[in-house]
Every structure is written in structure tokens, then in C-alpha cells.
Design a protein around this motif. Structure first.
Motif, PDB file in Angstrom:
ATOM      1  N   VAL A   1      -0.467  48.553  13.671  1.00  0.00           N
ATOM      2  CA  VAL A   1       0.573  47.891  13.685  1.00  0.00           C
ATOM      3  C   VAL A   1       1.699  48.382  15.025  1.00  0.00           C
ATOM      4  CG1 VAL A   1       2.291  49.419  12.435  1.00  0.00           C
ATOM      5  CG2 VAL A   1       2.640  46.909  12.381  1.00  0.00           C
ATOM      6  N   ARG A   2       1.081  49.567  15.294  1.00  0.00           N
ATOM      7  CA  ARG A   2       1.783  50.200  16.406  1.00  0.00           C
ATOM      8  C   ARG A   2       1.268  49.324  17.703  1.00  0.00           C
ATOM      9  NH1 ARG A   2       6.028  52.075  17.466  1.00  0.00           N
ATOM     10  NH2 ARG A   2       5.566  53.778  18.974  1.00  0.00           N
ATOM     11  N   ARG A   3       0.151  48.900  17.771  1.00  0.00           N
ATOM     12  CA  ARG A   3      -0.716  48.419  18.905  1.00  0.00           C
ATOM     13  C   ARG A   3      -0.130  46.867  19.038  1.00  0.00           C
ATOM     14  NH1 ARG A   3      -5.359  45.505  19.911  1.00  0.00           N
ATOM     15  NH2 ARG A   3      -5.914  45.613  17.857  1.00  0.00           N
ATOM     16  N   ILE A   4      -0.236  46.349  17.606  1.00  0.00           N
ATOM     17  CA  ILE A   4      -0.105  44.840  17.657  1.00  0.00           C
ATOM     18  C   ILE A   4       1.354  44.381  17.738  1.00  0.00           C
ATOM     19  CG2 ILE A   4      -0.413  42.805  16.176  1.00  0.00           C
ATOM     20  CD1 ILE A   4      -3.020  43.923  17.286  1.00  0.00           C
ATOM     21  N   LEU A   5       2.373  44.716  16.865  1.00  0.00           N
ATOM     22  CA  LEU A   5       3.527  44.538  16.682  1.00  0.00           C
ATOM     23  C   LEU A   5       4.703  45.429  17.504  1.00  0.00           C
ATOM     24  CD1 LEU A   5       3.930  43.579  13.084  1.00  0.00           C
ATOM     25  CD2 LEU A   5       3.254  42.036  15.100  1.00  0.00           C
ATOM     26  N   SER A   6       4.145  46.753  17.850  1.00  0.00           N
ATOM     27  CA  SER A   6       5.115  47.492  18.586  1.00  0.00           C
ATOM     28  C   SER A   6       6.499  47.660  17.954  1.00  0.00           C
ATOM     29  CB  SER A   6       5.368  47.320  19.970  1.00  0.00           C
ATOM     30  OG  SER A   6       4.226  47.099  20.862  1.00  0.00           O
TER      31      SER A   6
ATOM     32  N   GLU B   1      10.849  65.372  12.430  1.00  0.00           N
ATOM     33  CA  GLU B   1       9.465  65.446  12.956  1.00  0.00           C
ATOM     34  C   GLU B   1       8.652  64.127  12.493  1.00  0.00           C
ATOM     35  OE1 GLU B   1       8.243  67.657  14.834  1.00  0.00           O
ATOM     36  OE2 GLU B   1       9.968  68.901  14.999  1.00  0.00           O
ATOM     37  N   ILE B   2       8.988  63.478  11.323  1.00  0.00           N
ATOM     38  CA  ILE B   2       8.206  62.601  10.868  1.00  0.00           C
ATOM     39  C   ILE B   2       8.786  61.185  11.833  1.00  0.00           C
ATOM     40  CG2 ILE B   2       8.378  60.669   8.948  1.00  0.00           C
ATOM     41  CD1 ILE B   2       8.505  62.896   7.005  1.00  0.00           C
ATOM     42  N   VAL B   3       9.885  61.283  12.150  1.00  0.00           N
ATOM     43  CA  VAL B   3      10.224  60.287  13.088  1.00  0.00           C
ATOM     44  C   VAL B   3       9.764  60.344  14.420  1.00  0.00           C
ATOM     45  CG1 VAL B   3      12.300  59.315  14.670  1.00  0.00           C
ATOM     46  CG2 VAL B   3      12.796  59.897  12.103  1.00  0.00           C
ATOM     47  N   ARG B   4       9.495  61.320  14.923  1.00  0.00           N
ATOM     48  CA  ARG B   4       8.732  61.770  16.298  1.00  0.00           C
ATOM     49  C   ARG B   4       7.244  61.171  15.970  1.00  0.00           C
ATOM     50  NH1 ARG B   4      11.391  67.318  17.933  1.00  0.00           N
ATOM     51  NH2 ARG B   4      13.249  66.566  18.799  1.00  0.00           N
ATOM     52  N   GLY B   5       6.678  61.562  14.639  1.00  0.00           N
ATOM     53  CA  GLY B   5       5.298  61.053  14.648  1.00  0.00           C
ATOM     54  C   GLY B   5       5.120  59.708  14.364  1.00  0.00           C
ATOM     55  N   LEU B   6       6.083  59.048  13.673  1.00  0.00           N
ATOM     56  CA  LEU B   6       5.787  57.609  13.504  1.00  0.00           C
ATOM     57  C   LEU B   6       6.148  56.874  14.836  1.00  0.00           C
ATOM     58  CD1 LEU B   6       7.901  57.131  10.053  1.00  0.00           C
ATOM     59  CD2 LEU B   6       5.472  56.975  10.457  1.00  0.00           C
ATOM     60  N   ARG B   7       6.731  57.373  15.741  1.00  0.00           N
ATOM     61  CA  ARG B   7       6.888  56.777  17.104  1.00  0.00           C
ATOM     62  C   ARG B   7       5.865  57.140  18.067  1.00  0.00           C
ATOM     63  NH1 ARG B   7      13.494  57.917  17.584  1.00  0.00           N
ATOM     64  NH2 ARG B   7      14.129  55.786  16.707  1.00  0.00           N
ATOM     65  N   ALA B   8       4.833  57.959  17.680  1.00  0.00           N
ATOM     66  CA  ALA B   8       3.883  58.183  18.624  1.00  0.00           C
ATOM     67  C   ALA B   8       2.931  57.201  18.691  1.00  0.00           C
ATOM     68  CB  ALA B   8       3.186  59.716  17.950  1.00  0.00           C
ATOM     69  N   GLU B   9       1.724  57.522  19.418  1.00  0.00           N
ATOM     70  CA  GLU B   9       0.817  56.382  19.461  1.00  0.00           C
ATOM     71  C   GLU B   9      -0.162  56.372  18.439  1.00  0.00           C
ATOM     72  OE1 GLU B   9      -3.118  55.585  22.510  1.00  0.00           O
ATOM     73  OE2 GLU B   9      -1.896  57.137  22.779  1.00  0.00           O
TER      74      GLU B   9
ATOM     75  N   ARG C   1      16.642  41.282  11.951  1.00  0.00           N
ATOM     76  CA  ARG C   1      15.859  42.058  10.797  1.00  0.00           C
ATOM     77  C   ARG C   1      14.891  41.240  10.057  1.00  0.00           C
ATOM     78  NH1 ARG C   1      19.080  45.550   6.184  1.00  0.00           N
ATOM     79  NH2 ARG C   1      18.976  43.311   5.161  1.00  0.00           N
ATOM     80  N   PHE C   2      15.339  40.232   9.695  1.00  0.00           N
ATOM     81  CA  PHE C   2      14.696  39.202   8.503  1.00  0.00           C
ATOM     82  C   PHE C   2      13.331  38.560   9.254  1.00  0.00           C
ATOM     83  CE2 PHE C   2      13.457  34.847   7.113  1.00  0.00           C
ATOM     84  CZ  PHE C   2      13.179  35.106   5.818  1.00  0.00           C
ATOM     85  N   LEU C   3      13.497  38.337  10.624  1.00  0.00           N
ATOM     86  CA  LEU C   3      12.400  38.167  11.220  1.00  0.00           C
ATOM     87  C   LEU C   3      11.316  39.093  11.517  1.00  0.00           C
ATOM     88  CD1 LEU C   3      14.121  35.534  13.995  1.00  0.00           C
ATOM     89  CD2 LEU C   3      12.998  35.023  11.773  1.00  0.00           C
ATOM     90  N   ASP C   4      11.966  40.221  11.721  1.00  0.00           N
ATOM     91  CA  ASP C   4      10.955  41.378  12.025  1.00  0.00           C
ATOM     92  C   ASP C   4      10.251  41.575  10.564  1.00  0.00           C
ATOM     93  OD1 ASP C   4      11.516  41.572  14.344  1.00  0.00           O
ATOM     94  OD2 ASP C   4      13.072  43.247  14.427  1.00  0.00           O
TER      95      ASP C   4
ATOM     96  N   PRO D   1      12.437  51.848  11.784  1.00  0.00           N
ATOM     97  CA  PRO D   1      12.831  51.188  10.376  1.00  0.00           C
ATOM     98  C   PRO D   1      11.185  50.308   9.919  1.00  0.00           C
ATOM     99  CG  PRO D   1      14.576  50.816  11.618  1.00  0.00           C
ATOM    100  CD  PRO D   1      13.730  51.262  12.539  1.00  0.00           C
ATOM    101  N   ALA D   2      10.552  49.543  10.733  1.00  0.00           N
ATOM    102  CA  ALA D   2       9.661  48.706  10.353  1.00  0.00           C
ATOM    103  C   ALA D   2       8.301  49.658  10.118  1.00  0.00           C
ATOM    104  CB  ALA D   2       9.405  47.590  11.494  1.00  0.00           C
ATOM    105  N   ILE D   3       8.244  50.481  11.004  1.00  0.00           N
ATOM    106  CA  ILE D   3       6.926  51.192  10.722  1.00  0.00           C
ATOM    107  C   ILE D   3       7.112  52.353   9.450  1.00  0.00           C
ATOM    108  CG2 ILE D   3       7.371  53.239  12.262  1.00  0.00           C
ATOM    109  CD1 ILE D   3       4.245  53.327  13.052  1.00  0.00           C
TER     110      ILE D   3
END
Length: 389
Positions: free
Chosen positions: A236-241, A193-201, A317-320, A245-247
Motif C-alpha cells: 500500500v505504501r507503493r501503490i497508494l502512498s 517510533e511506530i509512526v516513524r516505522g509506518l512512514r518508512a519505505e 477522508r471518505f474517499l481515501d 491514519p490510512a496505513i
């Protein structure tokens, strides 16, 4: 009546009392793509469905796959609390269970609707009205028997950002936390559920709901979370999408025992690694005082950061990570990107060939010195005003 979900004629369904239920109906009413469709079959038996070619897949209750479409068809059922947590239920799927009884066991009114093949929407608990009013409201007492529903509710607020939780539903969530139901959540379901929430808007809304009802310190006891971090998650969802793993790393970047928390909720290895690396990168960046041309200490710091983050092997990964860390600090990522580009131009293979017989440590040291020189040359050629862009 025009059906909100187009259901094509299917001989395998002839004579069955079947309905599309749940999220597909909700999303169709919202004008969203329906995605996967789940079905409920009323008044039938496992034997009858198997005789039509349906394949049984449910271990705990009768669920069947359509032999062609592979959609799930479940017998209408009721459930009764028999223990603590997600699995503490017994089910009854007799032929006398009605559609309304099946819908009554669902979590939210907006998920407790059905559509028949001829287009009739069955809405016994006011789901359409709550859709119109953008309210997330529990159907009945069954909500309070399953702690996963708190996670689902919180996740829905992150996905349906215009919806708010009904006061009585929030009160029920607090009561569930106080009664210890959340203590029995299975870590794998928490992570799912956390994964789904982190991927949400708007991921922050999920954690705000969990915090408001008291579930967050039970589920993620060491997480350091506040409104500022929530704003960063949404921004960050809006700016970097970012990818997951990043979020996730951003979510944990203020938390000290990140590894323990990742193990507790069964985070993936990749997510746990990101969560470990981001704070290290933030610390290294804070300690690197860039000036142009770069002095020897700064060049060493740039290479050290690349090495600690395994930047030569995990370039993307490093660049991200660098981009995320730079965004958090409000500074340019370009100096570290340029340093990596310069260091990667060094031909380690050629250096190794030229030092045959001198041993691995001597080769590694020579490669490192060449990379330092390449970074120094690269950073000396960057005008100061360009380094901050």
C-alpha cells in the motif's frame, strides 16, 4: 581530506572541541541528505557554553541551542543504569568524558560516528564497516539498558531496507524482552517510533523485527499480524502512498479491540477513528452486492455507508477510506465515489427552505430521500462494465 559534512567556520565554536555526531554522519556516508545535525562538545562546561551565548534546554542532561542556527549541542556524557525503562538512567557530563565514551552509549555502530570541523571521521566501533556490509549492530552493553532501542532498531530496518540485524543484536533484544525491559516502555515513545516505522519505505520490516525478538506482543498485545498483513503494508505504501491514519488503519484492520489498542499506545484521535472506520467499511462493502441498474436495497446500502463514515462532512477522508478498502478487497471504488458525488449534488438547504415549519426530522427524512433518488439515478446511468474499472 574532504569533509563528508561541510561545517562552516563559526566564531562561537573557536577553541571548543566539537563534533557532528550520529545520524548526520551516517547519512552523509550513505550519500543521503544529512538533515538536522547534532553536536557533541568535549571537555567543556555548561557555564562555558552559556558564556558563548548558547541557551540551555536540557532538563535531564546538559543540552544547548546555538543562538543563531538553533542546532543542538550536548556536552559529552556517560550514562549509568539506575532503574527500569527509558528514564531509568543517571548521567555524568564532566570535562573528563571523552568522545569515545560518549559514542559508546549510543545504540548502533552506524550511529556512533562523529566528524570534526576539519573533516576527520571518528569511528571507534566499526560503523563504517557495518555501513558497507549493511548491518545493524549494537555498540555495546548500553543497548541492553534502554528498551526504546529495540523500537529504534526495528524502525531502522523499515527505513534502511537493505540492512539486516546482526545475530548478536537480535539475541540481545530477545534477552531484553525476557528480562522484562520492554514492559516498562512509555506509551508515547512507542507511538513515536511506530509512526516513524509506518512512514518508512517498508513498514513490515519493523513489525517483523519486533515479532522476531518477542517484543510485538508486549508492545501491541492484541495486534493480529502475519506475513500477509506485512505484505499489504509494504504494497500500500507503493501503490497508494497513504497518509499515516490510512496505513495505521490498515495495520489494525484485522484486530478486534482496535480502540483499546489505540488507547494503549496513545494513537492520535484521527488514527483511532480511521482504525475504527476501515473494518466497518470493509464489512459494508462485502454486504453490498452491486448490480446495474441498482436495486433499492443496494442504493440504501450505498447511502448508509456514506452516512456511517461521515462522508458528507469528511469528504476527503471518505474517499481515501473507500480507496483503501476497495484496494484491500480487490474491487473498484468507483460505485461508492459516484454515489457520494450524486448525493452531494442534493441541495439540502433548498429542501429545508421548502419545508419550513415541519421540523428537523421531516427535513432530514426529505433530504435523505432526495439523496437516495440521486444515487439511484446516478447508478442506473453507469454501464456495468464501467463500474468495475
Amino acid at each position: 581530506m574532504k569533509a563528508i559534512i561541510d561545517i562552516k567556520p563559526d566564531p562561537r565554536l573557536d577553541g571548543l572541541d566539537v563534533y557532528v555526531v550520529g545520524g548526520a554522519v551516517r547519512d552523509a556516508l550513505l550519500g543521503l541528505p544529512c538533515g538536522d545535525r547534532d553536536w557533541v562538545v568535549v571537555g567543556s562546561t555548561p557555564e562555558a557554553l552559556q558564556a558563548r551565548g548558547f541557551v540551555a534546554v536540557g532538563a535531564d542532561f546538559p543540552v544547548f541551542l546555538h543562538p543563531q542556527t538553533k542546532e543542538e549541542f550536548a556536552l559529552a556524557r556517560t550514562e549509568r543504569k539506575s532503574g527500569r525503562g527509558y528514564k531509568g538512567f543517571t548521567f555524568y557530563a564532566g570535562t573528563d568524558v571523552t568522545l569515545e565514551q560518549d559514542l559508546a552509549r549510543r545504540d548502533l555502530t552506524i550511529n556512533a560516528m562523529a566528524q570534526s570541523p576539519d573533516g576527520v571521521v571518528v569511528d571507534p566501533y566499526g560503523g563504517q564497516q557495518d555501513l558497507q556490509q549493511s548491518v545493524l549492530r549494537h555498540v555495546g552493553v548500553a543497548f541492553g539498558e534502554d528498551p526504546v532501542r529495540i523500537l529504534r532498531l526495528a524502525r531502522f530496518t523499515a527505513r534502511f531496507t537493505q540492512f539486516n540485524v546482526a545475530p548478536e543484536t537480535m539475541a540481545l533484544c530477545r534477552q531484553m524482552v525476557e528480562q522484562g525491559e520492554v514492559d516498562h516502555l512509555v506509551p508515547e515513545r512507542v507511538w513515536q517510533e511506530i509512526v516513524r516505522g509506518l512512514r518508512a519505505e517498508k513498514p513490515a520490516r519493523m513489525f517483523e523485527v519486533l515479532r522476531a525478538c518477542g517484543a510485538l506482543p508486549v508492545i501491541m498485545p492484541s495486534l493480529v499480524y502475519d506475513e500477509e498483513l506485512g505484505a499489504q503494508l509494504d504494497e500500500v505504501r507503493r501503490i497508494l502512498s497513504p497518509d499515516l491514519p490510512a496505513i495505521y488503519a490498515l495495520l489494525l484492520h484485522r484486530t478486534s479491540d482496535r480502540d483499546a489498542l489505540s488507547r494503549r499506545i496513545r494513537a492520535t484521535t484521527e488514527c483511532a477513528q480511521w482504525a475504527r472506520l476501515l473494518p466497518q467499511i470493509l464489512t459494508e462493502m462485502a454486504q453490498t452486492h452491486l448490480a446495474y441498474p441498482c436495486d433499492e436495497q443496494t442504493v440504501h446500502q450505498l447511502l448508509s455507508l456514506i452516512e456511517k463514515a461521515d462522508g458528507f462532512r469528511r469528504v476527503d477522508r471518505f474517499l481515501d477510506l473507500i480507496s483503501l478498502a476497495a484496494w484491500l478487497r480487490g474491487q473498484a471504488a468507483q460505485p461508492w465515489i459516484s454515489a457520494l458525488e450524486a448525493a452531494r449534488e442534493v441541495d439540502a438547504g433548498a429542501i429545508a427552505s421548502g419545508l419550513q415549519g415541519q421540523g428537523g426530522p421531516a427535513i432530514a427524512q426529505a433530504v435523505r430521500q432526495a439523496r437516495l433518488a440521486a444515487i439511484s439515478q446516478q447508478m442506473s446511468s453507469i454501464p456495468a462494465h464501467e463500474s468495475n474499472q
